[in-house]
Scaffold this motif. Structure first.
Motif, short mmCIF file in Angstrom:
data_model
loop_
_atom_site.label_atom_id
_atom_site.label_comp_id
_atom_site.label_asym_id
_atom_site.label_seq_id
_atom_site.Cartn_x
_atom_site.Cartn_y
_atom_site.Cartn_z
N ALA A 14 40.36 -15.80 -10.90
CA ALA A 14 40.38 -15.88 -12.36
C ALA A 14 39.18 -15.17 -12.97
N LEU A 15 38.01 -15.26 -12.35
CA LEU A 15 36.82 -14.61 -12.89
C LEU A 15 36.96 -13.09 -12.87
N ALA A 16 37.46 -12.55 -11.77
CA ALA A 16 37.63 -11.10 -11.67
C ALA A 16 38.67 -10.62 -12.68
N THR A 17 39.74 -11.38 -12.85
CA THR A 17 40.76 -11.03 -13.83
C THR A 17 40.17 -11.03 -15.23
N SER A 18 39.40 -12.06 -15.54
CA SER A 18 38.77 -12.15 -16.87
C SER A 18 37.82 -10.98 -17.09
N ARG A 19 37.08 -10.64 -16.07
CA ARG A 19 36.13 -9.52 -16.17
C ARG A 19 36.89 -8.21 -16.45
N LEU A 20 38.00 -8.00 -15.74
CA LEU A 20 38.79 -6.78 -15.96
C LEU A 20 39.39 -6.73 -17.37
N ILE A 21 39.85 -7.87 -17.85
CA ILE A 21 40.41 -7.92 -19.21
C ILE A 21 39.34 -7.55 -20.23
N MET A 22 38.14 -8.07 -20.05
CA MET A 22 37.07 -7.79 -21.00
C MET A 22 36.58 -6.34 -20.87
N PHE A 81 50.96 -16.17 -25.25
CA PHE A 81 50.19 -16.35 -24.01
C PHE A 81 49.38 -15.12 -23.65
N GLN A 82 49.80 -13.93 -24.13
CA GLN A 82 49.02 -12.72 -23.90
C GLN A 82 47.75 -12.71 -24.73
N LEU A 83 47.80 -13.37 -25.87
CA LEU A 83 46.64 -13.37 -26.78
C LEU A 83 45.62 -14.44 -26.42
N VAL A 84 46.04 -15.47 -25.71
CA VAL A 84 45.14 -16.57 -25.36
C VAL A 84 43.90 -16.08 -24.61
N PRO A 85 44.03 -15.22 -23.58
CA PRO A 85 42.82 -14.78 -22.88
C PRO A 85 41.80 -14.10 -23.79
#
Length: 181
Positions: A14-22, A81-85
């Motif tokens: 989850a952390l790596a995914t969040s980092r990539l999104i940001m 759900f796409q906007l939540v992150p």
């Protein structure tokens, strides 16, 4: 779906995914915009196909349109759900007290729910495609045959209207009925 969301997901992290999104927030946002454009452009196409098919197959055309509209509605609602992150990871005021890891996990959960909702939408889209395929096959909307002659002209056997059409090279216009150029 594949280029934006799947490319930014790291399964089980989850952390790596969040980092990539940001890191790729603009690309992520463009993915949302592309989905919105798909809905806006897709609905008129659905209506056009409905109007073409309803003359020969009114019940099937209506059923197909209903499946497609349900799919569009499911996917449109699913976009939340796409906007939540973005809200979680950008530090929306409501989540200020949450640790970064907690926000990452909540973002991953939202993306997982989005993927499941997308799958539900695909079920309705699949039903639509089966009905439209049946209509195309039975309704003789597709040409019975295609051929290209030595001059590069395209000949199309139009089974729906019982005629043969000639399209002059480079296939941009039909030949005049009298055969003269």
């Amino acid at each position: 779906e594949l280029y934006v969301r799947q490319a930014l997901r790291v399964p089980g992290d989850a952390l790596a995914t969040s980092r990539l999104i940001m890191e790729h927030e603009d690309r992520y946002r463009w993915g949302v915009i592309a989905d919105l454009a798909n809905f806006v452009l897709g609905i008129p196409i659905l209506v056009i196909l409905y109007r073409v098919f309803r003359e020969r197959y009114p019940q099937l055309a209506t059923t197909a349109l209903c499946f497609a509209l349900v799919q569009t509605a499911v996917n449109a609602i699913n976009m939340i759900f796409q906007l939540v992150p973005l809200n979680l990871l950008n530090g929306d005021q409501l989540v200020q007290g949450m640790a970064v890891g907690e926000r990452a996990v909540m973002s991953a959960l939202a993306l997982q729910l989005q993927a499941q909702g997308y799958g539900i939408g695909l079920l309705f889209f699949g039903a639509y495609c089966i009905i439209v395929g049946y209509i195309l096959f039975r309704g003789k909307y597709l040409p019975a045959g295609l051929a290209v002659d030595a001059a590069g002209n395209l000949w199309v056997a139009d089974s729906g209207n019982g005629r043969v059409l000639r399209f002059l090279a480079p296939f941009d216009r039909p030949a005049p009925e009298d055969g003269r150029y």
